[in-house]
Design an enzyme around this catalytic site. Structure first.
Site, PDB file in Angstrom:
ATOM      1  N   SER A   1      -7.263  -2.350   6.724  1.00  0.00           N
ATOM      2  CA  SER A   1      -8.241  -1.281   6.965  1.00  0.00           C
ATOM      3  C   SER A   1      -9.052  -1.012   5.712  1.00  0.00           C
ATOM      4  O   SER A   1      -8.574  -1.181   4.590  1.00  0.00           O
ATOM      5  CB  SER A   1      -7.523   0.003   7.383  1.00  0.00           C
ATOM      6  OG  SER A   1      -7.019  -0.121   8.682  1.00  0.00           O
TER       7      SER A   1
ATOM      8  N   ASN B   1       5.174  -0.876  12.493  1.00  0.00           N
ATOM      9  CA  ASN B   1       4.173  -1.391  11.555  1.00  0.00           C
ATOM     10  C   ASN B   1       4.797  -1.517  10.162  1.00  0.00           C
ATOM     11  O   ASN B   1       5.443  -0.586   9.677  1.00  0.00           O
ATOM     12  CB  ASN B   1       2.969  -0.447  11.502  1.00  0.00           C
ATOM     13  CG  ASN B   1       1.749  -1.089  10.844  1.00  0.00           C
ATOM     14  OD1 ASN B   1       1.818  -2.224  10.357  1.00  0.00           O
ATOM     15  ND2 ASN B   1       0.637  -0.379  10.840  1.00  0.00           N
TER      16      ASN B   1
ATOM     17  N   LYS C   1      -4.882  -7.116  22.333  1.00  0.00           N
ATOM     18  CA  LYS C   1      -6.318  -6.749  22.351  1.00  0.00           C
ATOM     19  C   LYS C   1      -7.123  -7.759  21.535  1.00  0.00           C
ATOM     20  O   LYS C   1      -8.225  -8.156  21.916  1.00  0.00           O
ATOM     21  CB  LYS C   1      -6.511  -5.356  21.734  1.00  0.00           C
ATOM     22  CG  LYS C   1      -5.991  -4.187  22.559  1.00  0.00           C
ATOM     23  CD  LYS C   1      -6.199  -2.887  21.755  1.00  0.00           C
ATOM     24  CE  LYS C   1      -5.467  -1.703  22.369  1.00  0.00           C
ATOM     25  NZ  LYS C   1      -6.054  -1.221  23.606  1.00  0.00           N
TER      26      LYS C   1
ATOM     27  N   SER D   1     -10.262   2.625  14.221  1.00  0.00           N
ATOM     28  CA  SER D   1      -9.521   1.557  13.535  1.00  0.00           C
ATOM     29  C   SER D   1      -9.358   0.334  14.433  1.00  0.00           C
ATOM     30  O   SER D   1      -9.413  -0.796  13.952  1.00  0.00           O
ATOM     31  CB  SER D   1      -8.163   2.074  13.038  1.00  0.00           C
ATOM     32  OG  SER D   1      -7.250   2.250  14.093  1.00  0.00           O
TER      33      SER D   1
ATOM     34  N   GLU E   1       0.852  -1.189   0.000  1.00  0.00           N
ATOM     35  CA  GLU E   1       0.000   0.000   0.000  1.00  0.00           C
ATOM     36  C   GLU E   1       0.892   1.245   0.000  1.00  0.00           C
ATOM     37  O   GLU E   1       0.436   2.345   0.297  1.00  0.00           O
ATOM     38  CB  GLU E   1      -0.968   0.001   1.182  1.00  0.00           C
ATOM     39  CG  GLU E   1      -0.330  -0.100   2.551  1.00  0.00           C
ATOM     40  CD  GLU E   1      -1.344  -0.043   3.676  1.00  0.00           C
ATOM     41  OE1 GLU E   1      -1.978   1.005   3.837  1.00  0.00           O
ATOM     42  OE2 GLU E   1      -1.484  -1.055   4.387  1.00  0.00           O
TER      43      GLU E   1
ATOM     44  N   THR F   1       3.709   4.536  15.811  1.00  0.00           N
ATOM     45  CA  THR F   1       3.425   3.213  15.230  1.00  0.00           C
ATOM     46  C   THR F   1       3.938   3.113  13.795  1.00  0.00           C
ATOM     47  O   THR F   1       3.523   2.224  13.053  1.00  0.00           O
ATOM     48  CB  THR F   1       1.912   2.876  15.271  1.00  0.00           C
ATOM     49  OG1 THR F   1       1.215   3.742  14.366  1.00  0.00           O
ATOM     50  CG2 THR F   1       1.335   3.038  16.653  1.00  0.00           C
TER      51      THR F   1
ATOM     52  N   CYS G   1      -3.371  -3.520   4.652  1.00  0.00           N
ATOM     53  CA  CYS G   1      -2.478  -4.530   5.242  1.00  0.00           C
ATOM     54  C   CYS G   1      -2.911  -5.957   4.893  1.00  0.00           C
ATOM     55  O   CYS G   1      -2.253  -6.923   5.294  1.00  0.00           O
ATOM     56  CB  CYS G   1      -2.413  -4.360   6.752  1.00  0.00           C
ATOM     57  SG  CYS G   1      -2.041  -2.679   7.238  1.00  0.00           S
TER      58      CYS G   1
ATOM     59  N   HIS H   1      -2.121  -9.643  12.660  1.00  0.00           N
ATOM     60  CA  HIS H   1      -1.562  -8.411  12.090  1.00  0.00           C
ATOM     61  C   HIS H   1      -1.216  -7.486  13.261  1.00  0.00           C
ATOM     62  O   HIS H   1      -2.025  -7.302  14.170  1.00  0.00           O
ATOM     63  CB  HIS H   1      -2.586  -7.754  11.167  1.00  0.00           C
ATOM     64  CG  HIS H   1      -2.213  -6.343  10.805  1.00  0.00           C
ATOM     65  ND1 HIS H   1      -0.987  -6.031  10.250  1.00  0.00           N
ATOM     66  CD2 HIS H   1      -2.874  -5.161  10.949  1.00  0.00           C
ATOM     67  CE1 HIS H   1      -0.916  -4.724  10.053  1.00  0.00           C
ATOM     68  NE2 HIS H   1      -2.045  -4.174  10.469  1.00  0.00           N
TER      69      HIS H   1
HETATM   70  N1  CAA Z   1       2.059   3.769  30.691  1.00  0.00           N
HETATM   71  C1  CAA Z   1       1.499   2.671  30.154  1.00  0.00           C
HETATM   72  N2  CAA Z   1       0.466   2.725  29.277  1.00  0.00           N
HETATM   73  C2  CAA Z   1       0.011   3.939  28.912  1.00  0.00           C
HETATM   74  C3  CAA Z   1       0.551   5.120  29.441  1.00  0.00           C
HETATM   75  C4  CAA Z   1       1.629   4.999  30.371  1.00  0.00           C
HETATM   76  N3  CAA Z   1       2.219   6.094  30.903  1.00  0.00           N
HETATM   77  N4  CAA Z   1      -0.118   6.155  28.921  1.00  0.00           N
HETATM   78  C5  CAA Z   1      -1.052   5.644  28.087  1.00  0.00           C
HETATM   79  N5  CAA Z   1      -0.977   4.291  28.077  1.00  0.00           N
HETATM   80  C6  CAA Z   1      -1.767   3.348  27.306  1.00  0.00           C
HETATM   81  C7  CAA Z   1      -3.234   3.742  27.209  1.00  0.00           C
HETATM   82  O1  CAA Z   1      -3.932   3.346  28.387  1.00  0.00           O
HETATM   83  C8  CAA Z   1      -3.654   2.983  25.971  1.00  0.00           C
HETATM   84  O2  CAA Z   1      -3.867   1.624  26.301  1.00  0.00           O
HETATM   85  P1  CAA Z   1      -5.275   0.910  25.920  1.00  0.00           P
HETATM   86  O3  CAA Z   1      -5.407   1.024  24.435  1.00  0.00           O
HETATM   87  O4  CAA Z   1      -5.082  -0.487  26.389  1.00  0.00           O
HETATM   88  O5  CAA Z   1      -6.338   1.657  26.616  1.00  0.00           O
HETATM   89  C9  CAA Z   1      -2.418   3.033  25.086  1.00  0.00           C
HETATM   90  O6  CAA Z   1      -1.320   3.390  25.936  1.00  0.00           O
HETATM   91  C10 CAA Z   1      -2.524   4.049  23.958  1.00  0.00           C
HETATM   92  O7  CAA Z   1      -2.751   5.303  24.490  1.00  0.00           O
HETATM   93  P2  CAA Z   1      -3.994   6.245  24.029  1.00  0.00           P
HETATM   94  O8  CAA Z   1      -5.278   5.563  24.293  1.00  0.00           O
HETATM   95  O9  CAA Z   1      -3.772   7.563  24.684  1.00  0.00           O
HETATM   96  O10 CAA Z   1      -3.962   6.336  22.464  1.00  0.00           O
HETATM   97  P3  CAA Z   1      -3.140   7.276  21.497  1.00  0.00           P
HETATM   98  O11 CAA Z   1      -3.859   8.569  21.380  1.00  0.00           O
HETATM   99  O12 CAA Z   1      -1.705   7.313  21.851  1.00  0.00           O
HETATM  100  O13 CAA Z   1      -3.300   6.473  20.117  1.00  0.00           O
HETATM  101  C11 CAA Z   1      -3.394   4.669  18.617  1.00  0.00           C
HETATM  102  C12 CAA Z   1      -3.056   5.095  20.050  1.00  0.00           C
HETATM  103  C13 CAA Z   1      -4.884   4.936  18.360  1.00  0.00           C
HETATM  104  C14 CAA Z   1      -3.118   3.198  18.442  1.00  0.00           C
HETATM  105  C15 CAA Z   1      -2.530   5.522  17.645  1.00  0.00           C
HETATM  106  O14 CAA Z   1      -1.181   5.157  17.808  1.00  0.00           O
HETATM  107  C16 CAA Z   1      -2.894   5.353  16.191  1.00  0.00           C
HETATM  108  O15 CAA Z   1      -3.766   6.039  15.672  1.00  0.00           O
HETATM  109  N6  CAA Z   1      -2.219   4.424  15.489  1.00  0.00           N
HETATM  110  C17 CAA Z   1      -2.433   4.180  14.046  1.00  0.00           C
HETATM  111  C18 CAA Z   1      -3.691   3.373  13.795  1.00  0.00           C
HETATM  112  C19 CAA Z   1      -3.569   1.912  14.128  1.00  0.00           C
HETATM  113  O16 CAA Z   1      -2.484   1.366  14.217  1.00  0.00           O
HETATM  114  N7  CAA Z   1      -4.715   1.247  14.288  1.00  0.00           N
HETATM  115  C20 CAA Z   1      -4.730  -0.180  14.553  1.00  0.00           C
HETATM  116  C21 CAA Z   1      -5.922  -0.869  13.918  1.00  0.00           C
HETATM  117  S1  CAA Z   1      -5.977  -0.519  12.147  1.00  0.00           S
HETATM  118  C22 CAA Z   1      -4.870  -1.634  11.455  1.00  0.00           C
HETATM  119  O17 CAA Z   1      -4.480  -2.564  12.084  1.00  0.00           O
HETATM  120  C23 CAA Z   1      -4.374  -1.348  10.078  1.00  0.00           C
HETATM  121  C24 CAA Z   1      -3.041  -0.709  10.158  1.00  0.00           C
HETATM  122  O18 CAA Z   1      -2.019  -1.359  10.099  1.00  0.00           O
HETATM  123  C25 CAA Z   1      -2.978   0.753  10.302  1.00  0.00           C
END
Ligand code: CAA
Length: 420
Positions: A313, A281, A247, A206, A84, A157, A116, A238
């Site tokens: 996605s 990733n 998760k 996502s 992609e 990521t 992906c 993945h």
């Molecule tokens: N110590 C330990 N853990 C902590 C922490 C700390 N000090 N502070 C935060 N965390 C944890 C949070 O509790 C959270 O855990 P949970 O998800 O278990 O609740 C985790 O760290 C992430 O923190 P946030 O919820 O604050 O999320 P974020 O705003 O940092 O965003 C994300 C996380 C959404 C994954 C972001 O990185 C993102 O958008 N990534 C790209 C999208 C993606 O990868 N999506 C996955 C599914 S889509 C797919 O699989 C296709 C693909 O390849 C893209």
């Protein structure tokens, strides 16, 4: 003659990545985000960063060369380049690999895309081709560079890698089982319009879309006679970030009414995440890097059933299983994989941001990329809107360049452009 009785699957599997890495410790030192959020919250410790003369073609050619070097190319009739991170709207990136490796002309080369999920579609198409004619082999290349905007939630990521696998009859590593389960639903969770170099994503949506698709694909798999979770030794998911696999596994176990404690999940998935937590990733390569990690992990898997969950996605997902062939350990590439991960040079935060902001010209002007990669293939530059690839190191030279366009080696040496 079609042959359903001949086992078909993955005969050889390897991956390569970029020559640079940014550690999350370095990132956290500048973003102020607690390192534990990166290490534990998303499960990432480092990410691969492409050097100025590396791209999806150079990574894929590097991985493909290892496979072709071991097995030859005489029986390869199809090369599928799944990505992609396409470098051209028309021409398949696999054609540059075909040229760089000097592959024979009697090979169909195509590019395949569905985020992906692309490489898993390629695996299934390859399996069907080999069932039709077990003498043929299919080389699948899965190569991607994950890029998000600087300072966005997706930034930690990012990553990059290319996986290469050879699909054959009577494979040495894994037989692909039937049935598989598929699930498709149109959703805007992650996408990249043609005019953008970074992906757009609704992060939380996502994650929900991924889990929804997992339920759908696994349900389809079970309804079609697939194994129960208890009968599957380990599942490779993945891994957009490795915590996503946790998760996902939690989600499946809970839905099946099975114990889903975090420590048990961590122990079950640890063998599948060792490479991806350091590469980041790699989109469609990610699942096959997870599979390589599992096979390399030392866990005895002879005769075991392993699960593969592929999520792209947008969205298309598939759950399938494979049976690990007895004696598979004699055919692994563990040392090369460790080298690919550990040989990367660390980049500092400022250099990383510079690399992230740089791009190739889009106006057809001549451009020479800075010589940086120690890898066997490099993107030498651009001329007349054409990418120029060449072999690297002592073998490189006016007569050693293997792509049709890279034979014009005057461009890199002319000192135009440069840098990255
Ligand atoms: N110590 C330990 N853990 C902590 C922490 C700390 N000090 N502070 C935060 N965390 C944890 C949070 O509790 C959270 O855990 P949970 O998800 O278990 O609740 C985790 O760290 C992430 O923190 P946030 O919820 O604050 O999320 P974020 O705003 O940092 O965003 C994300 C996380 C959404 C994954 C972001 O990185 C993102 O958008 N990534 C790209 C999208 C993606 O990868 N999506 C996955 C599914 S889509 C797919 O699989 C296709 C693909 O390849 C893209």
């Amino acid at each position: 003659m079609p042959s359903d009785s001949v086992p078909v699957g993955i005969h050889d599997l390897t991956f390569r990545t970029t020559s640079l890495q940014l550690t999350h410790a370095e990132l956290a030192g500048h973003t102020g985000v607690p390192l534990a959020k990166y290490h534990r919250g998303i499960g990432q410790k480092a990410m691969s960063i492409p050097a100025p003369d590396e791209d999806v073609v150079t990574m894929a050619a590097d991985a493909a060369a290892a496979v072709v070097g071991r097995h030859g190319a005489d029986r390869i009739r199809t090369l599928v380049f799944a990505t992609e991170t396409s470098i051209d709207q028309a021409k398949a990136g696999g054609l540059y690999v075909h040229s760089l490796l000097g592959l024979p002309p009697h090979i169909r080369v195509v590019e395949l895309k569905q985020a992906c999920y692309g490489a898993t579609a390629a695996l299934q198409f390859a399996t069907a081709l080999v069932h039709r004619d077990p003498d043929q082999q299919v080389l699948v290349l899965a190569s991607d560079i994950a890029r998000y905007d600087l300072d966005s939630p997706g930034e930690p990521t990012q990553g990059a890698a290319a996986a290469a696998f050879l699909v054959t009859a009577r494979p040495a590593l894994l037989e692909i089982d039937t049935p598989s389960g598929v699930f498709t639903r149109e959703v805007m969770d992650f996408w990249r319009p043609n005019y953008r170099t970074t992906a757009l994503v609704d992060g939380r949506a996502s994650i929900d879309a991924y889990l929804h698709a997992l339920t759908g694909a696994f349900g389809d798999y079970r309804r079609r006679g697939g194994a129960t979770l208890r009968d599957i030794h380990t599942i490779c998911y993945h891994q957009p970030f490795t915590r996503m696999a946790h998760k996902a596994h939690h989600h499946l176990l809970q839905q099946a009414g099975l114990p889903a404690g975090p420590q048990d999940i961590a122990a079950a998935l640890a063998p599948t995440t060792t490479y991806n937590e350091l590469l980041g990733n790699s989109y469609t390569a990610s699942l096959y890097v997870a599979l390589a990690a599992l096979l390399d992990s030392g866990t005895p898997l002879d005769g075991e059933t392993v699960g593969l969950f592929s999520y792209g996605s947008g969205s298309v997902a598939e759950f399938l299983t494979a049976t690990v062939r007895p004696g598979y350990r004699d055919h692994l590439r563990t040392e090369a994989h460790h080298a690919a991960v550990t040989d990367r040079r660390p980049v500092g935060y400022a250099a990383y941001r510079d690399l992230h902001g740089s791009g190739l010209p889009t106006d057809g002007s001549r451009y020479a990329t800075a010589a940086s990669t120690p890898g066997p293939y490099r993107l030498a530059g651009i001329r007349d809107h054409r990418r120029l690839y060449e072999t690297n190191g002592p073998a490189a030279g006016p007569t050693a360049a293997t792509t049709g366009t890279a034979t014009d080696r005057g461009v890199p040496g002319e000192g135009e452009g440069g840098g990255g």
